[in-house]
Enzyme design. Structure first.
Site, PDB file in Angstrom:
ATOM      1  N   HIS A   1      27.753  46.311  37.047  1.00 30.31           N
ATOM      2  CA  HIS A   1      28.659  45.608  37.960  1.00 30.31           C
ATOM      3  C   HIS A   1      28.382  46.069  39.387  1.00 30.31           C
ATOM      4  O   HIS A   1      28.254  47.266  39.633  1.00 30.31           O
ATOM      5  CB  HIS A   1      30.111  45.917  37.576  1.00 30.31           C
ATOM      6  CG  HIS A   1      31.104  44.987  38.212  1.00 30.31           C
ATOM      7  ND1 HIS A   1      31.371  45.004  39.555  1.00 30.31           N
ATOM      8  CD2 HIS A   1      31.871  44.013  37.677  1.00 30.31           C
ATOM      9  CE1 HIS A   1      32.281  44.069  39.825  1.00 30.31           C
ATOM     10  NE2 HIS A   1      32.601  43.454  38.707  1.00 30.31           N
TER      11      HIS A   1
ATOM     12  N   ARG B   1      35.024  39.912  46.103  1.00 35.07           N
ATOM     13  CA  ARG B   1      34.012  39.054  46.724  1.00 35.07           C
ATOM     14  C   ARG B   1      34.364  37.587  46.550  1.00 35.07           C
ATOM     15  O   ARG B   1      34.149  36.780  47.445  1.00 35.07           O
ATOM     16  CB  ARG B   1      32.631  39.360  46.126  1.00 35.07           C
ATOM     17  CG  ARG B   1      32.024  40.649  46.653  1.00 35.07           C
ATOM     18  CD  ARG B   1      30.774  41.055  45.882  1.00 35.07           C
ATOM     19  NE  ARG B   1      31.107  41.476  44.539  1.00 35.07           N
ATOM     20  CZ  ARG B   1      30.531  41.045  43.421  1.00 35.07           C
ATOM     21  NH1 ARG B   1      29.550  40.169  43.484  1.00 35.07           N
ATOM     22  NH2 ARG B   1      30.924  41.477  42.249  1.00 35.07           N
TER      23      ARG B   1
END
Lengths: 246, 657
Positions: free
Chosen positions: B257, B273
């Site tokens: 990740h 994000r």
């Protein structure tokens, strides 16, 4: 060239007891560890078990403050060990298991069993008369603010800190605790749950429920998720008193 | 010998396991759930950002449907996924969200009218539709064409797991909390349950069942730096591997990740994000648009993680006493947004980093996050070699994610697989009586008892030390960037650790749980699994999804469009046995191509052009008949789904009759 300042030497005093060995007295055992940068009690206890004492019992799962496994009493206050930084503690750290729960060994207690019993008693799920939902069709609409309010109360992680810190829970083993009362408040707020105040009164309209609370409110001070327990308990008590008065 | 009988033994009390148990119960069978921890503490709880389902309620989700979700997932997988399984999944995901809504999950909801959001670093005003007001909202996630990720603030996994856990309690499903499976009981053809150990008393028992389901989550703890919970040690994978019969699929497919907080590796959600957060380097420069002009920070996780490590290797990392990292900047989202939609992130920053992410950037670096590989099953969740053995969720490889999973497809998979596999488990139980000899059960219990006794027999090897070394090898040599030399040395070193693990000794003989013994008996299982990952990675001489070989940087469909299968038939062997299962391009709805992000240099399979032409012809021929007819002609799948959960999904723009 300047060297790193030498780390603090922590003295960790842990209450040791294994119920499988009833002949051995409970005792405080002291370990010494060098503090590291960013060290949490999760890192410290893991290091102790890996390097000093593989018999030490404690519970961690997510180690990120979201699963509620690692409640313990840290220098006298119940809290989540995984997100407690040693830097915020004195060099002498005393760790004990959460009281009011069945002891598994050392710092490990059976909060899971307690929480399941509480959930079964208070029926902490959405009660709907119509059982079958057509999953192909749109979900029921819900006001966005109300959804946020339900989420706020849904954030409880069942860590047990509120129960361990509760005066009533220490005296009345059947008390449902702030965790239980918050669940009742959460499902009362949720329009999908069709239970009425009268139904909720059956569950918590007594001294093991909302009328057992003495308003000492350590639960509110110690809740790791900062749930508005004081407000919720007060609000629930008023509604239940009204319901009880008929 | 204590024997506990049930119809369905579910190993693992997270979202997938609980949903399978509920499914079996609703069909009239008696499930029993085994869980290392109270079910609500399972790792499912840690999912933050959300669950993908193509409801398309928000304006940026308009036009979303199963077809778009399907294509995103297959591209995300780098064509490693089983496309029929992906179709089953995308059609069931909206139903799973709606089921959870009925069970009480406080999904965040759409608010009509204008709202300000951050897209590509800029403030943008979106206007939500009146008729969407109060429906479940979606946010943006990596690798998706539409905003599709349904969420409850950033505590989605928590909200889902608590609703599911309470639903299981409502259905009266028994859970053996703090109980661990040590081995599967089987006769080489059928699985009959498991030998289990009580983690409070240390007692052994046999759980015998018609069907056994592995739903134990991932194996992140094979790595030193992982976002996974400490219980995600891959023991469920190892149980299947140790049968010698059941295979694990694609274990070398390991996801990293992009935003583990540095250095602890604790996850901060992709929602950071998705909601507009940016990645910055030591100079404060936003570097992702330089590498990925199309998707920038929101390319798939494998691509973003690689770009981040690449950027650090070029010397743009931030120096710190723990090593180098990059920054995640969510300050531009504003305090109000963070405190409403990213509050777990705020808590994590406050407690573990001592910073307020509304003011300061978050130090991040990629960390192991997800195990795409798992117990190989068919589309029903059943293992093809061992009847009665099922798997669901992260521990399974049925195979929905191929070589890279999209963000938001993991919790979605858990509940969808639970719904689907729960039905198939019930179907299986209808035709399968409990048929097991007590002698066989006794043999398995005796074998485990003897193994535990042998660990207390004066061996000199320290299990913790072996495990730490294994985790370091996996992180440094079987990580984001791989090459033949490192992988060969990783395999050698792991094999040496594995041989040494035969001499593990336990000092403490205390009655009860005995945590030292627990570490000891899990370590050899983990080493077998680590070897399986490393051998698979060493042998796969191409790059696909999260498996990136610097010495073989191209995706090679000609030679490697196939799934790795690993078994361990000889318990005295030092290595797993690998074989390969080809994927048939001629049956694919979406033939291999460019993903829309990442490198554009695959070696094509000769079938690809043929199939592309066929697909093009079908699309042209049936253009007037609509998307359902085209899909049906390309790759029929509906007959694969259990009847109870078939059917189209209603949307604002797509009414049901």
């Amino acid at each position: 060239m300047t060297g790193q300042p030498s780390p603090r030497r922590l003295r960790v005093h842990i209450l040791r007891y294994n119920p499988a060995e009833p002949d051995k007295q409970a005792r405080i055992q002291t370990y010494e560890v060098d503090e590291a940068d960013g060290m949490t009690l999760f890192i410290l206890l893991t290091e102790l078990r890996e390097k000093q004492d593989p018999s030490l019992q404690f519970d961690f799962v997510c180690r990120a403050g979201v699963c509620g496994s690692c409640g313990m009493v840290v220098n006298g206050r119940p809290g989540l060990a995984c997100r407690t930084l040693t830097a915020e503690l004195p060099a002498d750290i005393t760790l004990a298991p959460l009281p009011t729960f069945e002891l598994i060994g050392d710092l490990s207690v059976n909060t899971g069993k307690w929480m399941r019993e509480m959930s079964e008693r208070l029926e902490t799920w959405v009660h709907q008369r119509q059982q079958e939902v057509d999953l192909r069709r749109h979900e029921e609409k819900m006001d966005p603010d109300l959804a946020d309010e339900v989420y706020e109360l849904d954030r409880c992680i069942e860590c047990g800190c509120c129960v361990a810190a509760c005066g009533t829970a220490h005296m009345r083993t059947g008390f449902v605790g702030a965790v239980g009362l918050n669940k009742v408040a959460r499902f009362s707020l949720d329009p999908r749950d069709e239970r009425s105040d009268a139904d909720m009164y059956e569950l918590v309209g007594n001294d093991d429920g909302v009328f057992g609370c003495m308003s000492l409110l350590a639960c509110n001070d110690l809740c790791p998720k900062e749930l508005p327990l004081q407000t919720q308990i007060a609000y629930l008590r008023r509604r239940m008193a009204k319901q009880g008065a008929g | 010998m204590k024997v506990i009988y049930s119809d369905v033994l579910v190993i693992g009390g997270g979202l997938a396991g609980l949903r399978v148990a509920i499914g079996a119960r609703r069909r009239g069978f008696d499930p029993l759930v085994l869980s290392l921890v109270p079910p609500k503490r399972s790792h499912s709880v840690a999912a933050q950002g959300g669950m993908q389902a193509s409801l398309g309620n928000v304006i940026k989700g308009e036009g979303d449907n199963e077809d778009v979700h399907f294509e995103d997932t297959v591209r995300g997988s780098d064509w490693g996924a089983d496309q029929a399984v992906v179709r089953m999944f995308v059609n069931t995901a909206p139903k799973a969200v709606r089921e959870l809504a009925a069970w009480g999950v406080p999904w965040s909801r759409v608010r009509r009218g204008d709202r300000e959001v951050i897209i590509n670093g800029q403030k943008v005003t979106l206007t939500e539709k009146d008729d969407a007001h109060g429906l479940i909202a979606q946010r943006d996630f990596g690798g998706t064409k539409k905003w599709r990720t349904c969420y409850a603030s950033d505590g989605t996994g928590h909200a889902m797991l608590f609703a599911m856990g309470d639903q299981a309690i409502a259905e009266g499903i028994p859970v053996l909390e703090r109980t661990e499976a040590l081995s599967l009981i089987h006769d080489g053809r059928r699985c009959h349950g498991a030998v289990v150990r009580d983690l409070i008393t240390g007692e052994l028992a046999a759980c015998v069942a018609r069907a056994t389901v592995i739903a134990t989550g991932g194996a992140g703890r094979l790595y030193r730096v992982t976002t996974n919970a400490v219980i995600n040690e891959g023991i469920g994978h190892a149980l299947a591997l140790e049968t010698g019969v059941a295979a694990l699929g694609n274990m070398e497919a390991v996801q990293f990740h992009p935003t583990g907080i540095f250095p602890a590796g604790i996850l901060v959600t992709e929602g950071c994000r998705g909601d507009g957060g940016l990645l910055r380097d030591a100079e404060g420069h936003r570097f992702m648009p330089d590498y990925e002009p199309e998707k920038k920070e929101l390319a798939s996780r494998d691509v973003v993680s690689r770009r981040m490590e690449e950027h650090i290797r070029k010397g743009h990392g931030v120096q710190s006493r723990f090593g180098e990292h990059l920054w995640l900047d969510i300050t531009l989202l504003g305090r109000a947004h963070i405190e409403r939609n990213l509050r777990e992130v705020k808590d994590i920053c406050r407690y573990f980093l001592g910073i307020d992410p509304a003011d300061k950037w978050i130090p991040v670096r990629p960390a192991q996050h997800y195990t795409m590989g798992g117990v190989r099953t068919d589309h029903t969740g059943q293992n093809p070699s061992l009847a009665g053995l099922f798997a669901a969720g992260e521990s399974a490889c049925w195979d929905m994610h191929g070589f890279n999973r999209l963000g938001g497809n993991s919790v979605a998979e858990t509940v969808v697989a639970g719904m689907i596999v729960g039905e198939f488990v019930a179907d299986y139980c209808e035709g399968a009586e409990l048929e097991v000899s007590t002698k066989l059960v006794q043999e398995f219990v005796d074998r485990e008892r003897a193994y535990l006794a042998s660990l207390c027999n004066g061996g000199k090897e320290d299990a913790s030390a072996l495990r730490i070394r294994m985790q370091d090898i996996m992180t440094s040599k079987v990580g984001i960037f791989r090459d033949g030399g490192d992988l060969a040395s990783a395999v050698d070193e792991l094999a040496e650790l594995y041989r040494r693990s035969r001499g593990i000794g336990v000092g403490s003989h205390a009655p009860g749980a005995n945590p030292e013994l627990v570490t000891a008996y899990r370590t050899q299982k983990m080493l077998r699994l680590a070897l399986t990952v490393a051998c698979g990675a060493k042998t796969r001489t191409e790059s696909r999804g999260a498996h990136f070989r610097m010495d073989f940087p191209q995706r090679n469909d000609q030679e490697w469009l196939k799934r790795t299968l690993a078994t361990w038939p000889d318990p005295s062997a030092d290595f797993p046995t690998l074989s390969y299962e080809p994927l048939d391009i001629m049956k694919m709805e979406l033939p291999p191509g460019w993903r829309g992000y990442g490198a554009r240099n695959q070696i094509d399979h000769p079938d690809t052009a043929v199939r592309e032409q066929q697909v093009k012809d079908v699309r042209e021929r049936l253009a007037a008949e609509g998307r359902f007819a085209i899909q049906e002609a390309l790759m029929p799948y509906e007959h694969l789904l259990p009847e109870a959960i078939r059917g189209r999904n209603e949307r604002l723009g797509e009414k049901l009759p």
